[in-house]
Design an enzyme around this catalytic site. Structure first.
Site, mmCIF file in Angstrom:
data_model
loop_
_atom_site.group_PDB
_atom_site.id
_atom_site.type_symbol
_atom_site.label_atom_id
_atom_site.label_comp_id
_atom_site.label_asym_id
_atom_site.label_seq_id
_atom_site.Cartn_x
_atom_site.Cartn_y
_atom_site.Cartn_z
ATOM 1 N N ASP A 457 0.846 -1.198 0.000
ATOM 2 C CA ASP A 457 0.000 0.000 0.000
ATOM 3 C C ASP A 457 0.882 1.249 0.000
ATOM 4 O O ASP A 457 0.916 2.002 0.966
ATOM 5 C CB ASP A 457 -0.953 -0.014 1.198
ATOM 6 C CG ASP A 457 -0.235 -0.326 2.506
ATOM 7 O OD1 ASP A 457 0.981 -0.617 2.466
ATOM 8 O OD2 ASP A 457 -0.881 -0.264 3.557
ATOM 9 N N GLU A 458 1.599 1.404 -1.083
ATOM 10 C CA GLU A 458 2.475 2.557 -1.240
ATOM 11 C C GLU A 458 2.486 2.949 -2.718
ATOM 12 O O GLU A 458 1.772 3.842 -3.102
ATOM 13 C CB GLU A 458 3.884 2.259 -0.710
ATOM 14 C CG GLU A 458 4.657 3.529 -0.452
ATOM 15 C CD GLU A 458 5.713 3.391 0.656
ATOM 16 O OE1 GLU A 458 5.780 2.347 1.308
ATOM 17 O OE2 GLU A 458 6.456 4.369 0.847
ATOM 18 N N ASP A 465 13.779 7.807 -5.146
ATOM 19 C CA ASP A 465 13.951 6.570 -5.899
ATOM 20 C C ASP A 465 14.070 6.873 -7.397
ATOM 21 O O ASP A 465 14.909 6.311 -8.101
ATOM 22 C CB ASP A 465 12.777 5.613 -5.648
ATOM 23 C CG ASP A 465 12.549 5.350 -4.161
ATOM 24 O OD1 ASP A 465 12.511 6.320 -3.377
ATOM 25 O OD2 ASP A 465 12.396 4.177 -3.776
ATOM 26 N N GLU A 736 14.267 -4.129 -1.992
ATOM 27 C CA GLU A 736 14.371 -2.862 -1.277
ATOM 28 C C GLU A 736 15.537 -2.890 -0.279
ATOM 29 O O GLU A 736 16.275 -1.921 -0.138
ATOM 30 C CB GLU A 736 13.058 -2.607 -0.530
ATOM 31 C CG GLU A 736 13.024 -1.349 0.295
ATOM 32 C CD GLU A 736 11.642 -1.088 0.902
ATOM 33 O OE1 GLU A 736 10.858 -2.049 1.011
ATOM 34 O OE2 GLU A 736 11.360 0.065 1.246
HETATM 35 C C1 RAM Z 1 9.847 4.190 1.607
HETATM 36 C C2 RAM Z 1 9.720 4.104 0.130
HETATM 37 C C3 RAM Z 1 10.831 4.685 -0.694
HETATM 38 C C4 RAM Z 1 11.754 5.563 0.065
HETATM 39 C C5 RAM Z 1 11.113 6.217 1.228
HETATM 40 C C6 RAM Z 1 12.034 7.113 1.991
HETATM 41 O O1 RAM Z 1 8.589 4.234 2.179
HETATM 42 O O2 RAM Z 1 9.464 2.791 -0.226
HETATM 43 O O3 RAM Z 1 11.568 3.716 -1.357
HETATM 44 O O4 RAM Z 1 12.229 6.524 -0.835
HETATM 45 O O5 RAM Z 1 10.577 5.278 2.092
#
Ligand code: RAM
Length: 887
Positions: A457-458, A465, A736
């Site tokens: 949910d993002e 990025d 990630e």
């Molecule tokens: C996370 C995101 C993203 C990053 C930020 C700071 O929620 O997934 O990759 O840029 O944080």
């Protein structure tokens, strides 16, 4: 033979519905001689496909320009198709034939004054269903041409006479909706018939009204979906007709019970009805909503791009039935099924299995990614969702009968329709898999907006990025229209003071990310405002975009300048820092590199890019101001962070990398930083500890600063932390976290653990630019001058890369042969020049084919340099051979 090929308008092949701003035309030359340079071009524009009458003719224009030639002399009419063709002359006097005919078609004269009215279906929306809107259109004459122009609040899908209109998905795309909204144009001439036609639209919540952000928030941009549409018909007899959304339109429910980007789709096939069906239609509501924000489509559309077959169907230890697509992908599953009326099946999507092999979706958080389909039950039925997409490799199937057939499932991959431009291959299968993973990271996260991740949910347009990955992305695919649209949104969403929100498009004001006080302007994130336009300029020679974004670049640096008391340091405010770096305490999100250090380094970098942009745009005064500002920032940086003995006071890998990459230290301080970086890497067992900020520059800095071998060492590490660690763990996209799956098989905490996050995929740039060695030239952008400087290193026998540049295909391919020779094959496109460094070569021993390179046709200059031999080449294909020495 001199041939004009790949004729494009604003990067696109035969676009329709372009704005009325004079478009830019680009083409490529193909020639069988070396050193081909265009001396002149001629462009003709006509309203007729046979060029019977010429509207505009440049005549023979003496110029070597073959990209972005703007048709400024042409006065464009709306809704009109313009055919154009190009011919060229080269320096040998050869004249090409006319290129094949291409066209562009203009859209609406003034979309802001659109006479159509917004319509919506509040009653249907209250039920949660996706509304259907329709109108019968009577036609009693022969149609010569017909277009639909449409947009929506939310998402729309058009149907005409029961056929889907066009092949685009997620229209009208995601922009900063409160400020900019795209409309699309469709050619529908052949879809109309004499008599009664039914024109319909399905509406979905999409980014506009659905869930967005990680706080279970909905309706970020508005609470009702609505449609705005015009069908414009020209008849054979010369008359015209228009059918607009407004009075006379009806609405009813559709079989889409609910549809949401994150949540998935619930669909009841028993509710499917013909568009001509007479039950349940009520007049659509007319609403007032602004039109002054409407613009023609800018980005390339989202299309279905690929289809993947599942590779396995299995039972997990917990007893779930799970499909394995073999690839972490983004899009959806299309499936066929036969069953009884009312039977319900469910598909849930996940990226990964846990250590025991069970279906694991905790890291998807609140994004249900669930499809629920209720069967019609009258034979074989097929389904694919409409207004949602999933990020997944595994699909849990529930409610299916025992005899599931694998060939009833197809993974449909969707992303923005960017041309694939980069190819890379080398002698290491693991590195090739890494390249594959990077590419799939781009496929999955370039669905209209560059997102951090495509599953949980993002799925937001995180600026940092995007900035980190933009160079790699622009090697892999042509990203110019994609970033043009996104940068316009960035500009639109910038705060009055020039601050840049954490993600673009920004969410509604009341949404608080919880990070910092302001939800905008972190160093290395907000710098997307300068880095992205500059990258577009370097990679595609897009001066117009640079010009468009210039004010936004300036605003960003002046925003920084206003922070705190010292205008030359940025040591205030919230910053994400070296996000997810491994050099602070375990489990921390923020690395240990001082955030003010990072902020000041990026401040200097952004000012340097703005200064360069000022030079390109001829803004001499600005350029002088930024030059002196840059000098002062660098001075302040050195005073603050470089000790008396010449060391950087912050002893992290990222700190050294940034200072070196951004040129913030010189002389012995630079030497010491190179040394220090090496030491820090050795101390970590030749492993990186860098996070989002340092990683993209790490290997480029090493190769640039004479430590190429160490860059290779890092590349080839297979244990944690390294790029290949995840590859050996079976990754098919980039993770990630360096330790998304830990060595013991457990996961990094579920609250933030994406397996499709492209940031660390920024190593892709190094593969193209250093390993294969293809780089742009900032003084001759768009690869008008091609730099080729391969960096062979231990562990690779060969590597090759190609890029489809604006001028044509660039190739660099090197190989160490078993008889201790090095071969380097190079291709330099016509109308460009290659500046080549052959590492480890000796001028006297260098052959091109079988003749001494000095004598080879096309070699304009040759000289010995520190790294080997430097050549200036005219266009053409070359094959160099030389004894391997210290490579
Ligand atoms: C996370 C995101 C993203 C990053 C930020 C700071 O929620 O997934 O990759 O840029 O944080």
């Amino acid at each position: 033979m001199l041939i004009v090929t790949k004729v494009r308008c604003e990067y696109k092949e035969n676009p329709i519905g372009i704005s009325l701003v004079a478009p830019r035309i680009s083409w490529q030359l193909l020639s069988d001689i070396r050193n081909c340079i265009q001396m002149a071009y001629r462009i003709q524009v006509s309203k007729n496909a046979d060029f019977h009458t010429i509207l505009w003719d440049t005549g023979t224009s003496t110029s070597s320009q073959s990209i972005h030639v703007q048709l400024t002399g042409l006065h464009l009419q709306p809704k009109l198709r313009y055919y154009y063709r190009v011919k060229v002359w080269d320096q040998s006097g050869a004249e090409s034939a006319w290129s094949s005919r291409a066209f562009f078609e203009t859209g609406l004269e003034n979309p802001q004054l659109w006479p159509a009215q917004w319509i919506c279906a509040p009653a249907v929306q209250d039920m949660g269903h996706s509304p259907r809107m329709r109108k019968f259109v009577n036609i009693d004459k022969a149609v010569r041409s017909a277009r639909i122009y449409a947009t929506a609040l939310g998402l729309y899908e058009l149907h005409l006479n029961n056929q889907r209109v066009g092949d685009q998905y997620f229209t009208p795309g995601w922009t900063s909706y409160g400020k900019r909204l795209q409309y699309q144009s469709y050619e529908v001439t052949d879809m109309l018939k004499k008599g009664s036609n039914v024109l319909g639209a399905l509406l979905g919540d999409g980014w506009y009204k659905g869930y967005l952000g990680w706080k279970n928030d909905k309706a970020m941009f508005g609470t009702r979906t609505a449609l705005l549409l015009e069908l414009y018909i020209q008849y054979e007899d010369g008359t015209e007709d228009q059918f607009m959304s407004g009075p006379g339109w009806e609405s009813s429910i559709s079989a889409i019970v609910s549809s949401d980007i994150y949540m998935g789709e619930i669909y009841d096939a028993r509710l499917e009805r013909e568009w001509t069906d007479s039950d349940g239609w009520i007049p659509a509501d007319i609403i007032h909503y602004r039109k002054d924000i409407i613009v023609a489509q800018e980005n390339v559309p989202v299309l279905q791009q690929e289809q993947l077959k599942p590779i396995a169907l299995f039972q997990t230890p917990q007893g779930d039935t799970v499909l394995d697509m073999g690839q972490n992908m983004v899009g959806w599953l299309r499936f066929a099924i036969q069953g009884s009326p009312g039977q319900k099946v469910e598909l849930e999507h996940a990226e990964i299995l846990d250590a025991e092999g069970n279906f694991y979706r905790d890291n998807i958080r609140n994004a249900a990614q669930r499809i629920v389909y209720t069967l019609r039950g009258n034979g074989l039925e097929q389904f694919e969702p409409h207004f949602t997409f999933q990020g997944f490799r595994y699909v849990r199937l529930t409610g299916f009968s025992d005899k599931i057939q694998l060939d009833h499932f197809i993974g449909v991959v969707l992303h923005s329709n960017m041309e694939r431009t980069g190819h890379f291959e080398c002698s290491s299968p693991l590195v090739n898999q890494l390249h594959h993973n990077i590419l799939w990271g781009q496929k999955g996260n370039f669905l209209d907006v560059p997102t951090d991740c495509p599953q949980r949910d993002e799925r937001l347009g995180w600026t940092g990025d995007a900035q980190m990955f933009v160079r790699t992305a622009s090697y892999l695919m042509n990203t110019a229209p994609f970033f043009t649209k996104w940068l316009r949104d960035l500009k639109a969403d910038q705060t009055a003071e020039g601050g840049v929100p954490f993600f673009i498009p920004n969410l509604k004001e009341s949404f608080s990310s919880g990070w910092g006080e302001t939800d905008h302007s972190s160093a290395a994130w907000g710098d997307a405002a300068t880095i992205c336009p500059w990258t577009m300029y370097e990679m595609y020679g897009d001066t117009l975009l640079l010009q468009e974004q210039y004010e936004s670049m300036k605003k960003w640096v002046s925003y920084i300048q206003e922070q705190g008391d010292n205008p030359y340091l940025w040591n205030t405010g919230f910053h994400f820092g070296d996000w997810l770096a491994l050099d602070s305490e375990p489990g921390s999100y923020v690395g240990s590199t001082d955030i003010a250090y990072i902020a000041t380094a990026f401040y200097a970098y952004s000012v340097s890019l703005t200064q360069k942009a000022a030079v390109v745009l001829g803004k001499t005064e600005d350029s002088e101001q930024y030059r002196s500002l840059h000098t002062k920032i660098v001075e302040a940086f050195q005073n603050e962070y470089v000790t008396a003995s010449g060391d950087i006071s912050i002893a992290t890998q990222t700190a050294q990398v940034l200072a070196l990459r951004f040129g913030l230290i010189q002389g012995s301080a630079r030497e010491r930083a190179i040394q220090k970086l090496e030491e820090l890497l050795h101390d970590a067992g030749d492993h990186l500890k860098t996070g989002f900020v340092g990683t993209p520059y790490l290997n480029p800095v090493l190769s640039e600063c004479g430590n190429n071998k160490l860059a290779y060492k890092l590349l080839f590490q297979k244990d944690y932390p390294s790029w290949l660690y995840q590859v050996t763990k079976g990754a098919t996209t980039v993770w990630e976290h360096w330790d998304g799956i830990k060595e013991d098989g457990s996961f990094w905490s579920a609250d933030m653990n994406s397996f499709n996050h492209y940031a660390y995929g920024a190593i892709g740039e190094w593969l193209y630019r250093y390993v294969a060695g293809i780089g742009p030239d900032e003084n001759n952008p768009g690869f008008k001058v091609v730099h080729i400087h391969p960096h062979p290193g231990p562990g690779l026998e060969w590597a090759e890369a190609s890029i489809k540049s604006m001028y044509g295909d660039i190739i660099s391919s090197w190989r160490k042969t078993t008889d201790h020779k090095m071969t380097v094959s190079i291709s330099v496109p016509a109308n460009t020049e290659g500046v080549v460094i052959l590492p480890g070569a000796q001028r006297t021993e260098l052959l091109e084919g079988v003749i001494p390179a000095e004598q080879a046709d096309g070699v304009k200059r040759i000289e010995a340099v520190e790294q080997g031999v430097r050549l200036v080449l005219g266009s053409g294909a070359y094959h160099f051979v030389y004894p391997q020495s210290h490579t």
